[in-house]
Design a protein around this motif. Structure first.
Motif, short mmCIF file in Angstrom:
data_model
loop_
_atom_site.label_atom_id
_atom_site.label_comp_id
_atom_site.label_asym_id
_atom_site.label_seq_id
_atom_site.Cartn_x
_atom_site.Cartn_y
_atom_site.Cartn_z
N MET A 122 -6.42 5.27 6.17
CA MET A 122 -7.15 4.03 6.40
C MET A 122 -7.02 3.57 7.85
O MET A 122 -8.00 3.19 8.49
N VAL A 123 -5.80 3.60 8.36
CA VAL A 123 -5.56 3.16 9.74
C VAL A 123 -6.28 4.08 10.72
O VAL A 123 -6.90 3.63 11.69
N LEU A 124 -6.22 5.39 10.48
CA LEU A 124 -6.90 6.33 11.37
C LEU A 124 -8.42 6.15 11.32
O LEU A 124 -9.09 6.22 12.35
N ALA A 125 -8.96 5.92 10.14
CA ALA A 125 -10.40 5.69 10.03
C ALA A 125 -10.78 4.41 10.77
O ALA A 125 -11.84 4.34 11.42
N ALA A 126 -9.92 3.39 10.69
CA ALA A 126 -10.19 2.14 11.40
C ALA A 126 -10.10 2.32 12.91
O ALA A 126 -10.69 1.55 13.67
N ALA A 127 -9.35 3.34 13.35
CA ALA A 127 -9.19 3.59 14.79
C ALA A 127 -10.34 4.40 15.38
O ALA A 127 -10.34 4.68 16.58
N ALA A 131 -5.15 -4.53 11.93
CA ALA A 131 -5.41 -5.42 10.79
C ALA A 131 -5.29 -4.68 9.47
O ALA A 131 -4.65 -5.17 8.52
N VAL A 132 -5.88 -3.49 9.37
CA VAL A 132 -5.81 -2.77 8.09
C VAL A 132 -4.41 -2.21 7.86
O VAL A 132 -4.00 -2.03 6.70
N ALA A 133 -3.65 -1.96 8.91
CA ALA A 133 -2.26 -1.54 8.73
C ALA A 133 -1.46 -2.65 8.07
O ALA A 133 -0.67 -2.41 7.14
N VAL A 134 -1.67 -3.89 8.52
CA VAL A 134 -0.97 -5.03 7.93
C VAL A 134 -1.39 -5.24 6.48
O VAL A 134 -0.55 -5.42 5.59
N THR A 135 -2.71 -5.22 6.21
CA THR A 135 -3.17 -5.46 4.84
C THR A 135 -2.78 -4.30 3.91
O THR A 135 -2.53 -4.52 2.73
N ALA A 136 -2.70 -3.08 4.44
CA ALA A 136 -2.25 -1.96 3.61
C ALA A 136 -0.81 -2.17 3.16
O ALA A 136 -0.44 -1.89 2.01
N ILE A 137 0.02 -2.70 4.04
CA ILE A 137 1.42 -3.00 3.69
C ILE A 137 1.45 -4.14 2.66
O ILE A 137 2.16 -4.07 1.65
N LEU A 138 0.66 -5.19 2.90
CA LEU A 138 0.66 -6.35 2.01
C LEU A 138 0.19 -5.99 0.60
O LEU A 138 0.69 -6.53 -0.39
N PHE A 139 -0.79 -5.08 0.50
CA PHE A 139 -1.32 -4.70 -0.81
C PHE A 139 -0.58 -3.51 -1.42
O PHE A 139 -0.93 -3.05 -2.50
#
Length: 308
Positions: free
Chosen positions: A257-262, A239-247
Motif C-alpha cells: 500500500m505504501v509503495l503504491a502510494a509512493a 498518510a497511508v503508512a499511518v492509517t495502515a498501522i491504525l487499522f
C-alpha cells in the motif's frame, strides 16, 4: 539502498527510452497514443484477467486494507482540496489538484513493477488499490466538477460516469477474472499461454508508453506542480503508512500500500484535466516532476519499509 535502486532502474530506463524516442520524434505522438491504446485494451487487460483469475475474492478484498487506504488517501485528497481553496482556486481546479495529490500511476507503472519486484503476493493489494482509485476517486472528481459547473448534481451527469466505469477495460478484465476464479473454472493451457504472452507485453509497453506520453507534457506553474509532486511522493505514502498501522493492516500488504502510494501522479489525471479544461499546465508539470523524482524516492521508500 544501491541494490534497491538497481532493481528499479530497468523500469525507469524503459520510461526514459520512451521519452527519448518521442522527444527525438523517432516515435511520433500518434504512435504513443496507439501504443497506450494497445496496452490499455489488450496487454494490461490480459495481465489483469490472468492475475484476477488466480485469486479468490477473499484474497482481493480485505476490509482493514480498504479502510486504511481509503482513509489515508481521502485525507490527502481533502488536504489538496482545502489548500487549493485557500489559495483562491475554484472548486474544479482545487479538486483537480487534490486528485494529483493521491492518484498514482498504479495501472501502467504499479501493476507491472510492484508485482515483479514484490512477487505474486502483491497482486491482491495492488488490484485492490487500482479498483479503489478508479471506482471511488475517479468517480468523485468527475461528479464534483459536474456539480460545480452545473450548480448541482444531475442524473445526466451521473450516467456517463457510470457508463465509463462499466466500460473500463481494467475493471472489466479484473471482474471477468474474479468471476472465472469464483466459478472454479480450469485455465486451459493454450488460453494461459495466450494470456501470458499478451500480458508480457504490458510491462515494457506500458513503461515505454509512459515515457512517450511524458515527452508531450509541458513544465509550467512550477510552484504548484512541485507542491503536488511532493504531496504525491511524500504526503500520500506517509498518510497511508499511518492509517495502515491504525487499522492493523499486515506488514506485507501495508508495505504494498505504501509503495503504491509512493508512485508518481497518474497520466489519467492529465486526461481528465484536458477533458474538463481544468489546471492542465500544473497537472502536466506535476506528472513530469513526480515521475522524474520517483526514480529516487521509490527505491528509498522500498528500503525504508524493508521491501527491498
Amino acid at each position: 539502498m544501491l541494490a534497491v535502486f538497481l532493481k528499479t532502474l530497468p523500469f525507469f530506463a524503459l520510461i526514459g527510452l520512451g521519452w527519448l524516442a518521442a522527444r527525438s520524434r523517432f516515435f511520433p505522438p500518434e504512435g504513443a497514443a496507439w501504443l497506450t491504446r494497445f496496452v490499455f485494451f489488450f496487454a494490461l487487460s490480459a495481465m489483469l484477467f490472468r492475475f484476477a483469475a488466480g485469486l479468490d475474492l477473499g484474497a482481493l478484498f480485505d476490509g482493514r486494507f480498504v479502510m486504511a487506504y481509503l482513509t489515508g488517501s481521502g485525507l490527502v485528497w481533502l488536504v489538496g482540496l482545502v489548500l487549493g481553496r485557500l489559495r483562491g482556486l475554484a472548486v474544479p481546479e482545487a479538486a483537480m489538484e487534490a486528485q494529483c495529490c493521491m492518484i498514482g500511476n498504479t495501472g501502467f507503472l504499479g501493476v507491472p513493477m510492484l508485482v515483479v519486484l514484490l512477487g505474486e503476493r502483491a497482486i491482491g493489494p495492488v488490484l485492490m488499490i487500482l479498483t479503489i482509485d478508479m471506482l471511488v476517486f475517479s468517480t468523485l472528481i468527475t461528479l464534483i466538477i459536474h456539480a460545480a459547473r452545473s450548480g448541482g448534481l444531475r442524473l445526466r451527469a451521473v450516467l456517463p460516469v457510470l457508463r465509463g466505469i462499466v466500460s473500463n477495460p481494467m475493471i472489466l478484465s479484473m471482474l471477468a477474472g474474479l468471476i472465472w476464479s469464483s466459478a472454479q473454472l480450469p485455465m486451459p493451457a493454450p488460453l494461459d499461454d495466450f494470456l501470458t504472452m499478451l500480458g508480457s507485453a504490458a510491462t515494457p509497453g506500458a513503461l515505454f508508453a509512459i515515457g512517450a506520453s511524458l515527452a508531450g507534457l509541458q513544465l509550467a506553474r512550477l510552484g504548484a506542480a512541485c507542491w503536488l509532486g511532493a504531496a504525491k511522493l511524500v504526503l500520500h505514502p506517509a498518510a497511508v503508512a499511518v492509517t495502515a498501522i491504525l487499522f492493523g493492516v499486515g506488514a506485507f500488504p501495508a508495505g504494498v500500500m505504501v509503495l503504491a502510494a509512493a508512485l508518481p501522479v497518474a497520466g489519467n489525471v492529465y486526461i481528465l484535466a484536458q477533458y474538463f479544461g481544468v489546471a492542465q499546465q500544473r497537472v502536466s508539470a506535476a506528472i513530469l516532476i513526480s515521475t522524474a523524482v520517483s526514480i529516487v524516492t521509490i527505491p528509498l521508500v522500498m528500503a525504508l519499509i524493508g521491501q527491498a
